[in-house]
Enzyme design. Structure first.
Site, PDB file in Angstrom:
ATOM      1  N   VAL A  34       1.291  -3.622   3.983  1.00 29.93           N
ATOM      2  CA  VAL A  34       1.324  -5.038   4.565  1.00 29.93           C
ATOM      3  C   VAL A  34       2.576  -5.873   4.595  1.00 29.93           C
ATOM      4  O   VAL A  34       2.509  -6.995   5.519  1.00 29.93           O
ATOM      5  CB  VAL A  34      -0.164  -5.918   4.368  1.00 29.93           C
ATOM      6  CG1 VAL A  34      -1.358  -5.396   4.796  1.00 29.93           C
ATOM      7  CG2 VAL A  34       0.056  -6.321   2.798  1.00 29.93           C
ATOM      8  N   LYS A  43       0.545   3.451  -2.804  1.00 32.47           N
ATOM      9  CA  LYS A  43      -0.825   4.244  -3.166  1.00 32.47           C
ATOM     10  C   LYS A  43      -0.654   5.622  -3.341  1.00 32.47           C
ATOM     11  O   LYS A  43      -0.956   6.363  -4.198  1.00 32.47           O
ATOM     12  CB  LYS A  43      -2.034   3.916  -2.105  1.00 32.47           C
ATOM     13  CG  LYS A  43      -2.312   2.367  -2.078  1.00 32.47           C
ATOM     14  CD  LYS A  43      -3.236   2.238  -1.100  1.00 32.47           C
ATOM     15  CE  LYS A  43      -3.685   0.799  -0.899  1.00 32.47           C
ATOM     16  NZ  LYS A  43      -4.493   0.485   0.366  1.00 32.47           N
ATOM     17  N   SER A  84       0.925  -1.053   0.022  1.00 31.25           N
ATOM     18  CA  SER A  84      -0.014   0.194   0.184  1.00 31.25           C
ATOM     19  C   SER A  84       0.914   1.209  -0.028  1.00 31.25           C
ATOM     20  O   SER A  84       0.190   2.303  -0.285  1.00 31.25           O
ATOM     21  CB  SER A  84      -1.062   0.149   1.242  1.00 31.25           C
ATOM     22  OG  SER A  84      -2.104  -0.752   1.161  1.00 31.25           O
ATOM     23  N   TYR A 142      -5.269   4.874   7.626  1.00 34.81           N
ATOM     24  CA  TYR A 142      -6.443   4.205   7.879  1.00 34.81           C
ATOM     25  C   TYR A 142      -7.343   4.555   9.028  1.00 34.81           C
ATOM     26  O   TYR A 142      -7.361   5.908   9.412  1.00 34.81           O
ATOM     27  CB  TYR A 142      -6.380   2.713   7.474  1.00 34.81           C
ATOM     28  CG  TYR A 142      -5.589   2.260   6.526  1.00 34.81           C
ATOM     29  CD1 TYR A 142      -5.894   2.551   5.322  1.00 34.81           C
ATOM     30  CD2 TYR A 142      -4.573   1.296   6.569  1.00 34.81           C
ATOM     31  CE1 TYR A 142      -5.023   2.313   3.966  1.00 34.81           C
ATOM     32  CE2 TYR A 142      -3.801   1.068   5.675  1.00 34.81           C
ATOM     33  CZ  TYR A 142      -4.104   1.339   4.425  1.00 34.81           C
ATOM     34  OH  TYR A 142      -3.233   0.928   3.282  1.00 34.81           O
ATOM     35  N   TYR A 144      -3.435  -3.591 -10.425  1.00 34.10           N
ATOM     36  CA  TYR A 144      -3.147  -2.840  -8.853  1.00 34.10           C
ATOM     37  C   TYR A 144      -2.187  -3.929  -8.099  1.00 34.10           C
ATOM     38  O   TYR A 144      -1.221  -3.468  -7.214  1.00 34.10           O
ATOM     39  CB  TYR A 144      -4.454  -2.594  -8.350  1.00 34.10           C
ATOM     40  CG  TYR A 144      -4.547  -2.437  -6.681  1.00 34.10           C
ATOM     41  CD1 TYR A 144      -4.139  -1.299  -6.173  1.00 34.10           C
ATOM     42  CD2 TYR A 144      -4.806  -3.844  -6.095  1.00 34.10           C
ATOM     43  CE1 TYR A 144      -3.953  -1.392  -4.924  1.00 34.10           C
ATOM     44  CE2 TYR A 144      -4.791  -3.471  -4.672  1.00 34.10           C
ATOM     45  CZ  TYR A 144      -4.379  -2.306  -3.999  1.00 34.10           C
ATOM     46  OH  TYR A 144      -4.294  -2.341  -2.802  1.00 34.10           O
TER      47      TYR A 144
HETATM   48  O1  DON Z   1      -4.629  -4.790  -1.523  1.00 34.45           O
HETATM   49  C1  DON Z   1      -3.906  -5.371  -0.796  1.00 34.45           C
HETATM   50  O2  DON Z   1      -4.742  -5.981   0.152  1.00 34.45           O
HETATM   51  C2  DON Z   1      -2.458  -5.078  -0.596  1.00 34.45           C
HETATM   52  N1  DON Z   1      -1.788  -5.525  -2.069  1.00 34.45           N
HETATM   53  C3  DON Z   1      -1.991  -3.815   0.073  1.00 34.45           C
HETATM   54  C4  DON Z   1      -2.790  -3.761   1.200  1.00 34.45           C
HETATM   55  C5  DON Z   1      -1.768  -2.915   2.124  1.00 34.45           C
HETATM   56  O3  DON Z   1      -0.638  -2.890   2.114  1.00 34.45           O
HETATM   57  C6  DON Z   1      -2.523  -2.175   3.492  1.00 34.45           C
HETATM   58  N2  DON Z   1      -1.645  -1.395   4.213  1.00 34.45           N
HETATM   59  N3  DON Z   1      -1.340  -1.482   5.232  1.00 34.45           N
END
Ligand code: DON
Length: 424
Positions: free
Chosen positions: A257, A67, A64, A239, A187
């Site tokens: 993550v 983003k 993320s 978040y 994505y």
């Molecule tokens: O979309 C997802 O679930 C992962 N590729 C990225 C989510 C993420 O990193 C959330 N952040 N902490």
């Protein structure tokens, strides 16, 4: 002599390392298999100094943290209004993978949650070369060519059921018009771009530096784009923990993550930490601890009130003008914004009756003037000129470019105070 900064960063890591709380992300099979004890920290200043501790060269996927950078690329490409038409900027107070949309408009609430990031991904270019643009853009932010971790990509693409649901929801509302599965694959590939902690610190420092990479000096995006991105990182980057983060750490931030966490403090530093165990919000546990300590120890909270305006007038002194008579020299200093220019104007106005005809503004030690301060200084020069003063600018770095021909202001511009004085 060794700099104390890496030693301090190593001490911070030593203090945070015993915390084995949290869990590695296990909803992406490849991430469940990583070494949970990895730990790294990197701090990069906006003028390119890099301070590292731990294994800051170890690779992991950006997730993320991509983003805000893709959001920046989309705004740079399409303009802010076009992006706002598709994705709002309101904090959701929800988990990153919530299936939520703004009522009525079908817009995701912000570009940091997955729904917003999936839409933002589609705004980064036409499908055929979108991913290449994303990879090139993120590489420019990092200052080196990045690549994709194909195993993590394949692992997440095969199991991204929630993101496929989000993309179908977006397709159902007409917010995206492309094949939802293809969009999620794009994505997911964006999230699988490989970085190091050092890369992330440089990417954050590029944001902190108004969009200009501190080392390559490439202007990756405009400063207005950066302002938008950092604002959204401040309110939405963490978040459903964004309020707690803003009050305790106070650095615009974004987590991923795989365990990465970045912070960009405008005008000062980019910081990145990496440690894979996550809390219930999906943020690195040790990464958050590192940022809390850095913010507290080094007074990095963005709401700490600095007073650069007080340093704008470094000194004033009188010299004998080469043409005879006295000249008053205002030696200015640093980075001048509204408050610094106001201080100069206030000083000039309060001394109006005692100022000699010849005035010199010495900008040799000024490294930046924003557009507002420039307008203010040019306006006071105009007024001084109308009052009968003659103004000379010492501006070897061309910090205060010549005013518009329409303004009627024509100060002389010279390279040093010595050119206008007998005594310097
Ligand atoms: O979309 C997802 O679930 C992962 N590729 C990225 C989510 C993420 O990193 C959330 N952040 N902490």
């Amino acid at each position: 002599m060794r700099s104390p900064i890496p030693d301090y960063l190593a001490d911070v890591m030593t203090a945070c390392a015993p915390d084995e709380g949290g869990q590695v992300a296990d909803y992406i099979p490849e991430l469940a298999a990583v070494d949970p004890d990895q730990f790294a920290l990197c701090l990069t200043t906006v003028d390119g100094a890099i301070h590292e501790a731990g294994d800051s060269g170890a690779h992991f996927t950006i997730q993320s943290i991509s983003k805000p950078f893709v959001y920046a690329l989309a705004i740079q490409e399409l303009g802010l209004d076009a992006v706002l038409a598709k994705v709002d900027v309101e904090p959701s107070g929800e988990a990153f993978n919530e299936l939520s949309l703004e009522e009525g408009s079908g817009r995701p609430l912000n570009p940091m949650i997955n729904a917003g990031a999936i839409v933002t991904h589609t705004l980064a270019g036409p499908p055929a070369d979108r991913f290449d643009r994303v990879l090139a853009g993120l590489s420019a932010f990092a200052g080196r060519p990045l690549d994709v971790d194909e195993s993590v990509y394949a692992s997440e693409a095969a199991t991204a059921f929630r993101n496929y649901a989000i993309a179908n929801m977006l397709r159902g509302h007409g917010t995206i018009t492309e094949d939802p599965a293809a969009v999620v694959r794009g994505y997911t590939r964006q999230c699988a771009i490989r970085v190091t902690t050092k890369d992330l610190a440089l990417m954050a420092a590029t944001l902190a530096n108004g969009g200009v990479h501190p080392i390559t000096e490439e202007e990756v995006v405009d400063d207005a784009v950066v302002r938008q991105v950092l604002s959204v990182m401040t309110t939405c980057g963490m978040y459903d923990a964004a309020g707690d983060w803003l009050t305790t750490v106070g650095i615009p931030a974004k987590s991923g993550v795989s365990g990465g966490l970045i912070g960009a403090l405008p005008g000062q530093v980019g910081i990145a930490a990496f440690s894979p165990r996550l809390d219930e919000h999906g943020h690195s546990v040790r990464g958050e601890d590192v940022f809390r300590r850095l913010s507290r120890d080094m007074e990095l909270h963005m709401m700490n009130a600095a007073q650069p305006a007080r340093a704008t007038i470094r000194r004033t002194h009188t010299v004998r003008h080469a043409e005879g008579g006295d000249a008053r020299v205002y030696a200015l200093h640093g980075s001048i914004q509204f408050a610094g220019a106001e201080r100069l104007l206030r000083d000039l106005v309060s001394r109006a009756d005692e100022l000699p005809t010849e005035l010199v503004f010495d900008l040799s030690d000024v490294h930046a003037i924003n557009a507002t301060a420039r307008r203010m200084i040019l306006e006071v020069i105009r007024r001084l000129t109308l009052e009968g003063h003659h103004v000379t600018l010492v501006d070897p770095g061309d910090t205060l470019p010549e005013p518009d021909s329409g303004s009627g202001v024509r100060p002389d511009v010279v390279g040093s105070v010595g050119e206008v004085s007998r005594t310097a």
